[in-house]
Write an enzyme that holds these catalytic residues in place. Sequence first.
Site, mmCIF file in Angstrom:
data_model
loop_
_atom_site.group_PDB
_atom_site.id
_atom_site.type_symbol
_atom_site.label_atom_id
_atom_site.label_comp_id
_atom_site.label_asym_id
_atom_site.label_seq_id
_atom_site.Cartn_x
_atom_site.Cartn_y
_atom_site.Cartn_z
ATOM 1 N N HIS A 133 -78.362 -10.493 -17.822
ATOM 2 C CA HIS A 133 -79.632 -10.984 -18.392
ATOM 3 C C HIS A 133 -80.492 -11.565 -17.271
ATOM 4 O O HIS A 133 -80.498 -12.773 -17.030
ATOM 5 C CB HIS A 133 -79.376 -12.030 -19.477
ATOM 6 C CG HIS A 133 -80.535 -12.189 -20.406
ATOM 7 N ND1 HIS A 133 -80.402 -12.300 -21.771
ATOM 8 C CD2 HIS A 133 -81.863 -12.233 -20.170
ATOM 9 C CE1 HIS A 133 -81.597 -12.418 -22.328
ATOM 10 N NE2 HIS A 133 -82.503 -12.386 -21.366
ATOM 11 N N ASP B 115 -80.055 -15.500 -17.702
ATOM 12 C CA ASP B 115 -81.439 -15.409 -18.188
ATOM 13 C C ASP B 115 -82.399 -15.903 -17.106
ATOM 14 O O ASP B 115 -83.352 -16.653 -17.373
ATOM 15 C CB ASP B 115 -81.654 -16.149 -19.504
ATOM 16 C CG ASP B 115 -82.977 -15.736 -20.182
ATOM 17 O OD1 ASP B 115 -83.689 -14.862 -19.633
ATOM 18 O OD2 ASP B 115 -83.291 -16.298 -21.247
ATOM 19 N N HIS C 33 -90.954 -17.943 -12.766
ATOM 20 C CA HIS C 33 -92.387 -18.120 -12.999
ATOM 21 C C HIS C 33 -92.952 -18.946 -11.857
ATOM 22 O O HIS C 33 -92.298 -19.875 -11.378
ATOM 23 C CB HIS C 33 -92.658 -18.851 -14.315
ATOM 24 C CG HIS C 33 -92.337 -18.047 -15.528
ATOM 25 N ND1 HIS C 33 -93.028 -16.908 -15.870
ATOM 26 C CD2 HIS C 33 -91.387 -18.209 -16.482
ATOM 27 C CE1 HIS C 33 -92.520 -16.411 -16.989
ATOM 28 N NE2 HIS C 33 -91.521 -17.179 -17.377
ATOM 29 N N ARG D 99 -88.903 -8.989 -12.687
ATOM 30 C CA ARG D 99 -90.379 -9.035 -12.683
ATOM 31 C C ARG D 99 -91.063 -7.851 -12.000
ATOM 32 O O ARG D 99 -92.279 -7.850 -11.875
ATOM 33 C CB ARG D 99 -90.904 -10.332 -12.052
ATOM 34 C CG ARG D 99 -90.386 -11.607 -12.684
ATOM 35 C CD ARG D 99 -90.866 -11.781 -14.099
ATOM 36 N NE ARG D 99 -90.494 -13.099 -14.625
ATOM 37 C CZ ARG D 99 -90.193 -13.322 -15.901
ATOM 38 N NH1 ARG D 99 -90.231 -12.345 -16.785
ATOM 39 N NH2 ARG D 99 -89.881 -14.538 -16.302
ATOM 40 N N HIS E 71 -84.396 -11.309 -15.168
ATOM 41 C CA HIS E 71 -85.770 -10.807 -15.098
ATOM 42 C C HIS E 71 -86.150 -10.683 -13.627
ATOM 43 O O HIS E 71 -86.294 -11.689 -12.937
ATOM 44 C CB HIS E 71 -86.731 -11.758 -15.822
ATOM 45 C CG HIS E 71 -86.423 -11.886 -17.287
ATOM 46 N ND1 HIS E 71 -86.964 -11.048 -18.238
ATOM 47 C CD2 HIS E 71 -85.602 -12.723 -17.952
ATOM 48 C CE1 HIS E 71 -86.490 -11.386 -19.433
ATOM 49 N NE2 HIS E 71 -85.663 -12.395 -19.286
ATOM 50 N N HIS F 46 -78.404 -14.846 -25.324
ATOM 51 C CA HIS F 46 -78.701 -16.283 -25.157
ATOM 52 C C HIS F 46 -78.702 -17.143 -26.422
ATOM 53 O O HIS F 46 -79.717 -17.704 -26.809
ATOM 54 C CB HIS F 46 -80.017 -16.490 -24.398
ATOM 55 C CG HIS F 46 -81.232 -15.754 -24.898
ATOM 56 N ND1 HIS F 46 -81.589 -15.708 -26.206
ATOM 57 C CD2 HIS F 46 -82.172 -15.050 -24.225
ATOM 58 C CE1 HIS F 46 -82.702 -15.007 -26.334
ATOM 59 N NE2 HIS F 46 -83.076 -14.589 -25.150
#
Lengths: 309, 423
Positions: B61, B306, B310, B65, B63, B233
């Site tokens: 899991h 997860d 950002h 991007r 990201h 999650h």
Amino acid sequence: MRHLLDIQSLSSEEIHGLLNLAENVKEILYRPIPKVPTLRGKLVLLLFYEPSTRTKFSFERACKVLSADTMSFSAKGSSLEKGETILDTIKNLYALGVNLVVIRHSLSGTPHFIAKHLKIPVVNAGDGIHEHPTQALLDLLTVREKLRTFTDRKVAIIGDIKHSRVAHSDILAFQKLGASVFVTGPAHLLPEPKEIPFFEVKPGGFKVCLKPREALQDADVVIALRIQKERHGEAFIPSLREYAQNFGLGPRELEWIKPGGLLMHPGPINWGVELAHELEKYPFQVILDQVENGVAVRMAVLLSLLSGE
Amino acid sequence: MVRLIKEGRILDPSLGLDLVGDLLIVDGTIRGVAPSIEYPEKVDTISARGCLVIPGIVDIHVHLREPGEEWKEDIESGTRAALHGGVLRVACMPNTKPPNDSPEVTSYILEKARERAHVKVYPIATITKGQSGKELTEFGRLKEAGVVALSDDGKWVSDASLMKKALLYAKNFDLPLISHCEEPNLSNRGQINEGILSAKLGLKGIPFSAETIAVVRDLLLLKETNSYLHLAHLSVKESIPFLRWAKEEGLSFTAETCPHYFTLTETEVDGYNTIAKVNPPLRTEEDVQAIKHALKEGLIEVIASDHAPHSPLEKEVEFELASFGMIGLQFLLPLSYDLVRQGFLSQQKLLEYLITNPARVIKVDPPNFREGSPAEVVIFNPEKDWVVTEECILSKSKNTPLLGRTIKGKVEAVILGEGVFRL
């Protein structure tokens, strides 16, 4: 006190201090020339990212009485539309030499956010569904003027408690000074069981009532809230007539409260919805006193944040 | 090149291996595990005294991007962070821009990964086109392009009939579906856990029912379709009894949680701390305990990070405008190891949750120490403390509430094929 961001972070001493100061400066409003030079040379920025008439004018009036200069800003036509972040906006305005920022914003916590990034005092003039501390202070001042004490007083608040920043600040403020607060309204607009512990400032000081009568019975103060259609965006209430019939206040409901009990409303009022027209003539209706005290309270806030500089 | 890892506690959940000794790697391939290995020639010796020697972690899991939000992270930076966290294989979520809903995007990701990734990258594609919850993607062509699973991560497929079709159609291609369990009407505009803190901050809460209703619906569809489903999650106590029910029913599912759901609570967001804003939100101490017990009971048997980078552009804004998510690749192993320290999991069990079970979800062979397997080795010192600083975070984004805190357990070295990284 560096900022005035919410009632929850104020002690009862700080609240009393502000009320005392407000009471002292209120007299200035009645002078032939209602103006003192105390904050001459100070620049107050009024940032209103959400429509407001009375709060904005009230702050502006308070500034003018104290001889502070003001600059105001509304979201329309601002750099927001050019995609500037609020942080950039604030930093730029700060560079203009602002001494204090008053902010209203539709998103909860925005005053706290800018306070973290600014070296000057920030005053919350209402943030989202969070708090509206100066409204609570003016409500307190009004009750103190009329009833003198708070201990063992019963305050009833009726309406959309869940989405009302006025209710949130009042619930905390009245309890901090010793009163109990009973809230009522449509059940889905009341605090949920999981949230109740936050609103209980003193043991037994807060109660959620499903039947309006339970909240209103023998109340010393009744605060009706405005049904705020603009803040929901969802159909929370089946109809206004249904609301008026079940949760609106009229002469019958005021029979239940204590003789001489005060009727308050933060305004603007939807007459015929949360208050029946007849109540304009209710002798203990203090809605315009609230407006007047709003100026006094905001003067006190400005003074205590700026005069120590 | 011959490398000899000496005197480590060697653990491999897929082989049931647990011994103190040496691990021999020749030309990037595992050549043996024994209490003591003497090699006749000159070797590169790596001391693992006091450390665990484990196969690489599989994080399903993540990201990365890329494509589309490379200012937050890209395949290079994300996999570098993974490497430093001992995560030697990552499955990347498809909510990129554009989303990975077509074989073309999948191929792009795989090509970038071949050029620049530091660890193995497995793409996950969306269940529905554009994650819009309306039309299924081309499961067959996506599988052929190289995806290992399907998920509309970040969004729940709220049309139950469509989800049922997806569960059935996935069977044709042996593609696992991963569900982001969140009933969107209940969580609409929600910011943080619903409860005392949401009342205090005046933020709309995300109730437990938003997760649990989604879990229950998905499990019922699973029962009806006899398919397989992975629940991503999980965060709330109330979801757990339904996992127990699904186990009793013999449903084919796995459930996942992330270190932040058994390490941190909602109090992290107090003061409008956007860095701790994550979806599902951080919950209460009671939920943290329930998640730990569910791990112990084996109801949740996958731990993933997860990892959701950002930049300040998405985080240094008004709370309600801030993006959800925190980074996690470099904290996955140390935070998870707390479960061993606290007695919730044995070392072997923890490694199953981090290595073999996630590999099983995406149907790949896990990293292991079988003779002849490629070297994917992590040397982890469970007792070493380190302070989380921006400098030691290898991701482009530094969004974690752990900044400034001391963490116990550090990856000391990674041996990946011919390469060795002393960290």
